[in-house]
Design a protein around this motif. Structure first.
Motif, short mmCIF file in Angstrom:
data_model
loop_
_atom_site.label_atom_id
_atom_site.label_comp_id
_atom_site.label_asym_id
_atom_site.label_seq_id
_atom_site.Cartn_x
_atom_site.Cartn_y
_atom_site.Cartn_z
N GLN A 89 0.82 -1.05 -0.07
CA GLN A 89 -0.07 -0.05 -0.09
C GLN A 89 0.81 1.18 -0.11
N GLY A 90 0.16 2.41 -0.29
CA GLY A 90 1.16 3.69 -0.28
C GLY A 90 1.25 4.19 1.30
N TYR A 91 2.05 4.78 1.39
CA TYR A 91 2.37 5.69 2.84
C TYR A 91 2.57 7.09 2.57
N GLN A 92 1.94 7.85 3.40
CA GLN A 92 1.98 9.42 3.13
C GLN A 92 3.16 9.99 3.39
N THR A 93 4.02 9.30 4.53
CA THR A 93 5.15 10.16 5.32
C THR A 93 6.14 9.07 5.09
N ILE A 94 7.53 9.44 4.75
CA ILE A 94 8.74 9.01 5.09
C ILE A 94 9.25 9.79 6.06
N ASN A 95 9.95 8.94 7.07
CA ASN A 95 10.55 9.71 8.38
C ASN A 95 11.89 9.22 8.40
N GLY A 96 12.57 9.83 9.35
CA GLY A 96 14.04 9.42 9.80
C GLY A 96 14.72 10.13 10.69
N TYR A 97 15.97 9.85 10.96
CA TYR A 97 16.67 10.82 11.78
C TYR A 97 17.92 10.96 10.92
N TYR A 98 18.47 12.20 11.14
CA TYR A 98 19.92 12.64 10.42
C TYR A 98 20.75 13.58 11.22
N GLN A 99 22.36 13.34 10.85
CA GLN A 99 23.09 14.62 11.44
C GLN A 99 23.48 14.89 10.21
N PHE A 100 23.73 16.43 10.09
CA PHE A 100 24.28 16.79 8.74
C PHE A 100 25.82 17.75 9.12
N HIS A 101 26.87 17.65 8.43
CA HIS A 101 27.94 18.28 8.97
C HIS A 101 28.78 18.75 7.40
N PRO A 102 28.03 19.93 6.62
CA PRO A 102 28.65 20.23 5.64
C PRO A 102 29.88 21.15 5.66
N ASN A 103 30.73 21.16 4.83
CA ASN A 103 31.80 21.97 4.78
C ASN A 103 31.61 22.95 3.68
N GLY A 104 31.36 24.25 3.92
CA GLY A 104 31.22 25.34 3.17
C GLY A 104 29.77 25.30 2.60
N PHE A 105 29.37 26.02 1.60
CA PHE A 105 28.00 26.10 1.04
C PHE A 105 27.93 25.08 -0.10
N PHE A 141 8.63 13.93 5.32
CA PHE A 141 8.30 14.40 4.11
C PHE A 141 7.17 13.56 3.77
N TYR A 142 6.32 14.17 2.93
CA TYR A 142 5.09 13.79 2.25
C TYR A 142 5.21 13.35 0.72
N SER A 143 4.57 12.06 0.33
CA SER A 143 4.72 11.70 -0.93
C SER A 143 3.33 11.97 -1.61
N TRP A 144 3.27 12.28 -3.13
CA TRP A 144 1.74 12.04 -3.73
C TRP A 144 1.83 10.69 -4.42
N LEU A 145 0.63 10.15 -4.26
CA LEU A 145 0.34 9.07 -5.22
C LEU A 145 -0.96 9.12 -6.13
N SER A 146 -0.55 8.49 -7.15
CA SER A 146 -1.70 8.49 -7.94
C SER A 146 -2.48 7.15 -8.27
N ASP A 147 -2.01 5.97 -7.37
CA ASP A 147 -2.70 4.98 -7.52
C ASP A 147 -1.94 3.87 -6.52
N THR A 148 -2.36 2.65 -6.24
CA THR A 148 -1.98 1.70 -5.28
C THR A 148 -0.64 1.30 -5.76
N PRO A 149 0.89 1.47 -5.17
CA PRO A 149 1.81 0.80 -5.62
C PRO A 149 2.23 -0.39 -5.27
N ASP A 150 3.09 -1.39 -5.81
CA ASP A 150 3.66 -2.41 -5.46
C ASP A 150 5.25 -2.42 -5.20
N SER A 151 5.85 -1.23 -5.20
CA SER A 151 7.28 -1.23 -4.74
C SER A 151 7.70 0.26 -4.44
#
Length: 277
Positions: A89-105, A141-151
Protein backbone atom coordinates in the motif's frame (compact mmCIF):
# COMPACT_ATOMS: atom_id res chain seq x y z
CA UNK A 1 1.18 -14.81 30.22
CA UNK A 2 -2.61 -14.65 30.00
CA UNK A 3 -4.54 -14.25 26.76
CA UNK A 4 -4.80 -10.46 27.14
CA UNK A 5 -1.05 -10.11 27.58
CA UNK A 6 -0.50 -12.24 24.48
CA UNK A 7 -2.93 -10.11 22.50
CA UNK A 8 -1.19 -6.96 23.70
CA UNK A 9 2.22 -8.12 22.46
CA UNK A 10 0.75 -9.28 19.16
CA UNK A 11 -0.75 -5.81 18.74
CA UNK A 12 2.63 -4.20 19.45
CA UNK A 13 4.24 -6.50 16.88
CA UNK A 14 1.68 -5.58 14.23
CA UNK A 15 2.19 -1.86 14.94
CA UNK A 16 5.92 -2.32 14.57
CA UNK A 17 5.52 -4.17 11.29
CA UNK A 18 3.25 -1.44 9.93
CA UNK A 19 5.73 1.28 10.84
CA UNK A 20 9.10 -0.28 10.09
CA UNK A 21 9.07 -3.67 8.38
CA UNK A 22 8.47 -2.32 4.88
CA UNK A 23 11.95 -0.75 4.76
CA UNK A 24 14.62 -3.48 4.84
CA UNK A 25 17.48 -2.81 7.25
CA UNK A 26 15.82 0.51 8.12
CA UNK A 27 18.13 1.14 11.08
CA UNK A 28 21.31 0.14 9.20
CA UNK A 29 22.13 -2.50 11.82
CA UNK A 30 23.21 -5.16 9.32
CA UNK A 31 26.25 -4.72 7.07
CA UNK A 32 27.87 -7.02 4.51
CA UNK A 33 31.16 -5.25 5.18
CA UNK A 34 32.24 -1.84 6.50
CA UNK A 35 30.95 -0.01 3.42
CA UNK A 36 27.91 -2.06 2.30
CA UNK A 37 24.65 -2.11 4.29
CA UNK A 38 22.45 -5.15 3.66
CA UNK A 39 19.53 -4.57 1.25
CA UNK A 40 21.02 -1.27 0.04
CA UNK A 41 23.10 -0.32 -3.01
CA UNK A 42 25.90 2.24 -2.83
CA UNK A 43 28.01 4.07 -5.38
CA UNK A 44 31.22 3.04 -3.60
CA UNK A 45 34.19 2.30 -5.83
CA UNK A 46 36.85 1.43 -3.24
CA UNK A 47 39.79 1.70 -5.61
CA UNK A 48 38.85 5.32 -6.28
CA UNK A 49 36.33 6.59 -3.70
CA UNK A 50 34.21 5.53 -0.73
CA UNK A 51 31.08 7.58 -0.15
CA UNK A 52 29.05 5.29 2.14
CA UNK A 53 30.31 3.56 5.30
CA UNK A 54 29.23 2.16 8.66
CA UNK A 55 29.17 4.55 11.62
CA UNK A 56 28.83 3.73 15.31
CA UNK A 57 27.45 7.24 15.94
CA UNK A 58 23.83 6.13 15.75
CA UNK A 59 20.50 7.57 16.80
CA UNK A 60 19.34 4.15 17.99
CA UNK A 61 20.96 0.73 17.91
CA UNK A 62 24.61 0.04 17.12
CA UNK A 63 25.08 1.65 13.70
CA UNK A 64 23.98 4.33 11.27
CA UNK A 65 24.79 4.96 7.59
CA UNK A 66 27.42 7.61 6.91
CA UNK A 67 27.31 9.45 3.57
CA UNK A 68 30.36 11.53 2.68
CA UNK A 69 31.36 13.74 -0.25
CA UNK A 70 34.46 11.94 -1.53
CA UNK A 71 37.61 13.22 -3.19
CA UNK A 72 37.75 11.92 -6.77
CA UNK A 73 41.03 13.20 -8.20
CA UNK A 74 40.46 16.62 -6.69
CA UNK A 75 36.75 16.81 -7.51
CA UNK A 76 33.82 16.35 -5.11
CA UNK A 77 32.02 13.06 -5.69
CA UNK A 78 28.47 12.57 -4.31
CA UNK A 79 27.30 9.79 -2.01
CA UNK A 80 24.31 7.73 -3.19
CA UNK A 81 22.51 5.03 -1.17
CA UNK A 82 19.47 3.24 -2.67
CA UNK A 83 17.03 0.49 -1.73
CA UNK A 84 14.01 -0.83 -3.68
CA UNK A 85 11.53 -3.12 -1.96
CA UNK A 86 7.91 -4.33 -2.25
CA UNK A 87 5.01 -2.56 -0.52
CA UNK A 88 1.35 -3.53 -0.38
CA UNK A 89 0.00 0.00 0.00
CA UNK A 90 1.03 3.62 -0.23
CA UNK A 91 2.37 5.60 2.71
CA UNK A 92 1.94 9.33 3.02
CA UNK A 93 5.07 10.05 5.05
CA UNK A 94 8.69 8.93 5.08
CA UNK A 95 10.48 9.56 8.38
CA UNK A 96 13.98 9.23 9.79
CA UNK A 97 16.79 10.85 11.76
CA UNK A 98 19.93 12.55 10.51
CA UNK A 99 23.03 14.54 11.37
CA UNK A 100 24.47 16.89 8.76
CA UNK A 101 28.03 18.24 8.82
CA UNK A 102 28.64 20.31 5.64
CA UNK A 103 31.93 21.93 4.70
CA UNK A 104 31.22 25.32 3.14
CA UNK A 105 28.14 26.08 1.09
CA UNK A 106 26.28 24.26 -1.71
CA UNK A 107 26.08 20.93 0.09
CA UNK A 108 22.70 19.19 0.17
CA UNK A 109 21.42 16.04 1.81
CA UNK A 110 18.46 14.85 -0.29
CA UNK A 111 16.11 11.96 0.43
CA UNK A 112 13.76 10.78 -2.31
CA UNK A 113 10.85 8.34 -2.46
CA UNK A 114 9.62 6.83 -5.74
CA UNK A 115 6.48 4.66 -5.77
CA UNK A 116 5.95 2.18 -8.63
CA UNK A 117 3.14 -0.08 -9.79
CA UNK A 118 3.48 -2.46 -12.71
CA UNK A 119 6.75 -0.79 -13.65
CA UNK A 120 5.16 2.68 -13.85
CA UNK A 121 6.04 5.63 -11.64
CA UNK A 122 2.95 6.32 -9.50
CA UNK A 123 4.21 8.87 -7.01
CA UNK A 124 7.16 10.76 -5.58
CA UNK A 125 8.23 12.78 -2.60
CA UNK A 126 11.49 14.27 -1.36
CA UNK A 127 13.20 16.54 1.12
CA UNK A 128 16.33 18.68 0.61
CA UNK A 129 18.33 19.42 3.77
CA UNK A 130 20.91 22.21 3.64
CA UNK A 131 21.22 23.42 7.26
CA UNK A 132 23.84 21.80 9.48
CA UNK A 133 22.63 19.55 12.30
CA UNK A 134 25.32 18.45 14.75
CA UNK A 135 22.95 16.24 16.75
CA UNK A 136 20.32 13.84 15.47
CA UNK A 137 17.28 15.63 14.06
CA UNK A 138 14.07 14.11 12.76
CA UNK A 139 12.94 14.58 9.17
CA UNK A 140 9.55 13.81 7.64
CA UNK A 141 8.27 14.43 4.15
CA UNK A 142 5.10 13.67 2.24
CA UNK A 143 4.60 11.76 -1.00
CA UNK A 144 1.86 12.09 -3.58
CA UNK A 145 0.40 8.98 -5.17
CA UNK A 146 -1.85 8.42 -8.16
CA UNK A 147 -2.65 4.74 -7.50
CA UNK A 148 -1.79 1.82 -5.22
CA UNK A 149 1.90 0.91 -5.64
CA UNK A 150 3.68 -2.45 -5.49
CA UNK A 151 7.21 -1.18 -4.78
CA UNK A 152 9.03 1.76 -3.27
CA UNK A 153 12.53 3.04 -3.97
CA UNK A 154 14.25 5.18 -1.36
CA UNK A 155 17.33 7.09 -2.41
CA UNK A 156 19.64 9.11 -0.16
CA UNK A 157 22.10 11.53 -1.74
CA UNK A 158 24.77 13.85 -0.36
CA UNK A 159 25.97 16.25 -3.03
CA UNK A 160 28.66 18.93 -2.84
CA UNK A 161 29.34 21.17 -5.81
CA UNK A 162 32.74 22.61 -4.85
CA UNK A 163 36.15 21.25 -3.91
CA UNK A 164 35.73 22.85 -0.48
CA UNK A 165 32.75 20.53 0.09
CA UNK A 166 34.94 17.40 0.11
CA UNK A 167 34.70 15.73 3.49
CA UNK A 168 31.15 16.91 4.18
CA UNK A 169 29.16 14.08 5.71
CA UNK A 170 25.74 13.08 6.97
CA UNK A 171 24.51 10.29 9.23
CA UNK A 172 21.12 8.70 8.59
CA UNK A 173 19.30 6.26 10.86
CA UNK A 174 15.94 4.70 11.74
CA UNK A 175 13.96 5.19 8.52
CA UNK A 176 10.25 4.43 8.69
CA UNK A 177 6.96 4.74 6.82
CA UNK A 178 3.73 6.08 8.30
CA UNK A 179 0.26 7.22 7.30
CA UNK A 180 -0.93 4.27 5.24
CA UNK A 181 -3.01 5.70 2.40
CA UNK A 182 -5.94 4.24 0.48
CA UNK A 183 -4.86 5.87 -2.76
CA UNK A 184 -7.34 6.90 -5.44
CA UNK A 185 -6.58 7.88 -8.99
CA UNK A 186 -6.00 11.62 -9.17
CA UNK A 187 -8.17 13.58 -11.54
CA UNK A 188 -8.40 17.14 -12.70
CA UNK A 189 -5.69 19.63 -13.51
CA UNK A 190 -2.64 20.21 -11.29
CA UNK A 191 -3.14 22.91 -8.67
CA UNK A 192 0.42 24.25 -8.80
CA UNK A 193 3.57 24.45 -10.85
CA UNK A 194 6.16 21.82 -10.01
CA UNK A 195 9.30 20.12 -11.28
CA UNK A 196 9.81 16.59 -9.89
CA UNK A 197 13.13 14.88 -9.32
CA UNK A 198 14.23 12.90 -12.36
CA UNK A 199 14.13 9.12 -12.35
CA UNK A 200 16.33 7.17 -12.32
CA UNK A 201 18.96 9.27 -10.60
CA UNK A 202 21.86 8.55 -10.99
CA UNK A 203 21.21 7.57 -14.62
CA UNK A 204 23.07 6.10 -17.58
CA UNK A 205 22.41 7.35 -20.18
CA UNK A 206 18.66 8.09 -20.01
CA UNK A 207 16.34 9.58 -17.41
CA UNK A 208 12.81 10.97 -17.23
CA UNK A 209 11.90 14.45 -15.98
CA UNK A 210 8.28 15.13 -15.00
CA UNK A 211 6.67 18.52 -14.38
CA UNK A 212 3.25 20.08 -14.00
CA UNK A 213 1.83 23.50 -14.84
CA UNK A 214 -1.40 24.79 -13.36
CA UNK A 215 -2.21 27.23 -16.16
CA UNK A 216 -1.30 27.74 -19.80
CA UNK A 217 2.27 29.08 -19.98
CA UNK A 218 5.29 29.37 -22.17
CA UNK A 219 7.50 26.54 -20.92
CA UNK A 220 11.25 26.04 -21.19
CA UNK A 221 12.96 22.94 -19.82
CA UNK A 222 16.72 22.97 -20.28
CA UNK A 223 19.68 20.98 -19.01
CA UNK A 224 23.02 22.53 -18.05
CA UNK A 225 26.37 21.13 -16.97
CA UNK A 226 27.89 22.10 -13.64
CA UNK A 227 29.69 25.06 -15.27
CA UNK A 228 26.41 26.51 -16.53
CA UNK A 229 26.80 25.48 -20.16
CA UNK A 230 23.54 24.49 -21.84
CA UNK A 231 23.66 20.88 -23.05
CA UNK A 232 20.02 20.32 -24.08
CA UNK A 233 16.69 22.07 -24.63
CA UNK A 234 13.90 19.59 -23.93
CA UNK A 235 10.89 21.96 -24.08
CA UNK A 236 10.57 25.41 -25.61
CA UNK A 237 6.91 26.09 -26.39
CA UNK A 238 3.53 27.23 -25.13
CA UNK A 239 1.75 24.46 -23.21
CA UNK A 240 -1.69 24.12 -21.68
CA UNK A 241 -2.23 23.24 -18.01
CA UNK A 242 -1.39 19.62 -17.24
CA UNK A 243 1.31 17.15 -16.25
CA UNK A 244 4.14 16.35 -18.63
CA UNK A 245 7.17 14.10 -18.92
CA UNK A 246 10.38 14.65 -20.90
CA UNK A 247 13.06 12.08 -21.66
CA UNK A 248 16.69 13.13 -21.42
CA UNK A 249 19.37 10.93 -22.98
CA UNK A 250 22.89 12.00 -23.89
CA UNK A 251 25.25 9.04 -24.29
CA UNK A 252 28.04 11.38 -25.38
CA UNK A 253 28.14 13.33 -22.11
CA UNK A 254 30.72 12.55 -19.43
CA UNK A 255 29.87 11.43 -15.91
CA UNK A 256 29.03 14.20 -13.48
CA UNK A 257 26.32 16.45 -12.18
CA UNK A 258 23.83 18.20 -14.46
CA UNK A 259 21.11 20.74 -13.71
CA UNK A 260 17.59 20.64 -15.18
CA UNK A 261 15.83 24.01 -15.09
CA UNK A 262 12.11 24.57 -15.63
CA UNK A 263 10.75 28.02 -16.45
CA UNK A 264 6.98 28.33 -16.83
CA UNK A 265 5.55 31.82 -16.63
CA UNK A 266 6.95 33.31 -13.41
CA UNK A 267 7.76 29.87 -11.97
CA UNK A 268 11.37 28.65 -11.94
CA UNK A 269 12.80 25.52 -10.36
CA UNK A 270 15.94 23.45 -10.78
CA UNK A 271 16.89 19.88 -9.88
CA UNK A 272 20.28 18.17 -9.74
CA UNK A 273 20.85 15.07 -11.85
CA UNK A 274 23.81 12.70 -11.81
CA UNK A 275 25.07 10.91 -14.91
CA UNK A 276 27.14 7.92 -13.81
CA UNK A 277 28.82 5.72 -16.42
Amino acid sequence: MNIYTNLFFILLLLIGINSFAQIPNSGFENWIDEITPESWMTNNFPSFWTTVSKSSDSYQGAYAAKLEVANANGFPFPAVLTSTFPVSQGYQTINGYYQFHPNGFDVTLSIYAYYFGGGLLLGTGYVDIEAAATSYTQFSFYSWLSDTPDSLMLQLELIGEDVSNIGSYALVDQLSLSGASDVKQLSGLPKEFNLSQNYPNPFNPSTKIEYSISEASFVQLKVYDILGNEVATLVDEEQSAGSYGADFSRAELSSGMYIAKLQAGNFTKTIKMILMK
